[in-house]
Design a protein around this motif. Structure first.
Motif, mmCIF file in Angstrom:
data_model
loop_
_atom_site.group_PDB
_atom_site.id
_atom_site.type_symbol
_atom_site.label_atom_id
_atom_site.label_comp_id
_atom_site.label_asym_id
_atom_site.label_seq_id
_atom_site.Cartn_x
_atom_site.Cartn_y
_atom_site.Cartn_z
ATOM 1 N N ALA A 1 -70.550 98.579 66.810
ATOM 2 C CA ALA A 1 -71.739 98.999 65.790
ATOM 3 C C ALA A 1 -71.654 98.433 65.168
ATOM 4 C CB ALA A 1 -72.815 100.299 66.296
ATOM 5 N N TRP A 2 -72.733 97.675 63.986
ATOM 6 C CA TRP A 2 -71.987 97.308 62.797
ATOM 7 C C TRP A 2 -71.434 98.679 61.547
ATOM 8 C CZ3 TRP A 2 -69.371 94.481 59.564
ATOM 9 C CH2 TRP A 2 -69.914 93.873 58.559
ATOM 10 N N THR B 1 -69.206 93.079 67.758
ATOM 11 C CA THR B 1 -70.139 94.125 66.746
ATOM 12 C C THR B 1 -71.002 93.419 68.264
ATOM 13 O OG1 THR B 1 -71.557 92.170 65.901
ATOM 14 C CG2 THR B 1 -70.302 93.220 64.672
ATOM 15 N N ARG B 2 -71.388 94.983 68.476
ATOM 16 C CA ARG B 2 -73.199 95.038 69.470
ATOM 17 C C ARG B 2 -74.073 94.566 69.423
ATOM 18 N NH1 ARG B 2 -72.981 101.233 69.737
ATOM 19 N NH2 ARG B 2 -70.442 101.247 70.757
ATOM 20 N N GLU B 3 -74.365 94.095 67.591
ATOM 21 C CA GLU B 3 -75.434 93.974 67.802
ATOM 22 C C GLU B 3 -75.337 92.037 67.778
ATOM 23 O OE1 GLU B 3 -75.185 97.418 64.732
ATOM 24 O OE2 GLU B 3 -73.937 95.718 66.056
#
Length: 385
Positions: free
Chosen positions: A275-276, A303-305
């Protein structure tokens, strides 16, 4: 996350040429400026002392002129003057018919620490808008380099933060002088390519364009910037270098040799998307607790985003360049977070534990009680909640 000069089509590329006293920086600079590919280039020379002479030693036929800063060192008393000079170079009108300024080369005094200069480039709004750091080139004298690296902190820092290392005066040194210097360089910075200035080959293609983007092709090569193999080669070698079982998240990765004094480097690798906010929190606390010990940090973040677009990070001491996203992962590259840290007395165990605390990793190398009680998120003198 915001865009940065990494995303600009035509920022002015900035190269820092550093090296200890007598290493041969000016001679190397003159050779570089004579090469046909080096055009539309301004040179900023720093001479320590009231009466500077270096500006008279730099040949300017292929450059945009030489600007001299004297009576001080770029890393301290004339840093403000350097910033003003760079802003003026970027904004001054160009004569009719002249191409836009493409590059600035800063030749530091032999006693300069490049780290504060890098920090200035990352924090001044005007410089962030118009410049992109292309790289740090450190010049090392084969005759005196080993002694300088053993005795002088400035020389150690110059080599430790370099993207390229150039060896000079090899023809004057006895053959046995190579081993101690090579070992010292490897201990400080094993990622930067080492170039022999006396091999007769052109310099520009080897010393310039060290950044994430190649300004000619427009393609990104973050692994080259990190000092690793190309994406495809890195993926192949990674399977051997990082064996891991189920549940492993943050993996130790060492390119560093035995520490040379207090200066050393290490890498943190995480193959799962993170996660960021976790990365942001990790970096914020790391900078607040260890900022002055971080000589340089480079990172590529998965990143996940935005799993399709890696994030590029670059930091010096407590300062972080605005994050930038690449359009996509390089062809053949492994998707993973890789943080390269070059520090001075930087506690590796603490940094790794801190990263694990923010990203959900565990301390598999510590007894259960220690893993539970030794919380890296605890900052002495601070309470949360």
């Amino acid at each position: 996350m915001t865009a940065s000069v990494f995303d600009k089509a035509r920022p002015i590329r900035l190269t820092i040429l550093t090296g200890f006293l007598g290493s041969g920086k000016t001679t190397l600079l003159n050779r570089l400026l004579r090469e046909p590919s080096v055009t539309n280039t301004a040179v900023v020379v720093n001479e320590f002392g009231e009466a500077g002479i270096d500006q008279f030693l730099v040949e300017t036929a292929s450059s945009d002129g030489v600007i001299e800063l004297s009576d001080g060192c770029l890393c301290c008393s004339v840093r403000g003057e350097l910033v003003e000079t760079l802003v003026k170079l970027a904004t001054r009108p160009r004569p009719n018919g002249d191409s836009a300024l493409e590059r600035v080369i800063i030749e530091t005094t032999g006693l300069a620490d490049p780290v504060p200069i890098l920090a200035s480039l990352m924090t001044h709004p005007g410089l962030l808008e118009t410049y992109a750091l292309d790289g740090v080139v450190a010049v090392v004298d084969r005759l005196a380099g080993a002694r300088n690296l053993a005795e002088r902190e400035e020389a150690q820092r110059q080599v430790a933060v370099a993207d390229r290392i150039v060896i000079t005066k090899a023809d004057l040194a006895v053959e046995t002088a190579a081993e101690p210097l090579d070992a010292a360089i490897a201990a400080l910075n094993s990622r930067a390519p080492v170039i022999d200035a006396g091999d007769g080959r052109p310099l520009a293609s080897r010393l310039l364009n060290c950044g994430v983007y190649d300004p000619v092709s427009g393609s990104a090569d973050p692994y080259r910037w990190l000092g690793l193999e190309s994406g495809a080669d890195h993926r192949a070698s990674g399977a051997r270098d990082h064996p891991h079982g189920a549940g492993d998240r943050a993996l130790p990765h060492h390119h560093a040799h035995a520490p040379h004094g207090a200066v050393r480097s290490f890498s943190i690798v995480c193959r799962e998307p993170v996660a960021w906010d976790a990365i942001d929190g990790f970096l914020d606390l790391l900078r607040s607790t260890q900022g002055q010990r971080i000589l340089r940090m480079k990172a590529l973040v998965y990143t996940r985003e935005y799993p399709e677009r890696p994030v590029v990070l670059h930091g010096v001491q407590g300062y972080l360049h605005p994050p930038a996203q690449l359009p996509e992962w390089p062809v053949g590259a492994s998707r993973e977070t890789r943080i390269v840290l070059i520090g001075e007395a930087l506690p590796e165990t603490y940094v790794r534990d801190l990263f694990a605390a923010f990203t959900g990793g565990v301390r598999t190398d510590a007894p259960d009680r220690t893993a539970l009680e030794a919380n890296p998120l605890v900052v002495p003198g601070h309470r949360f909640g």
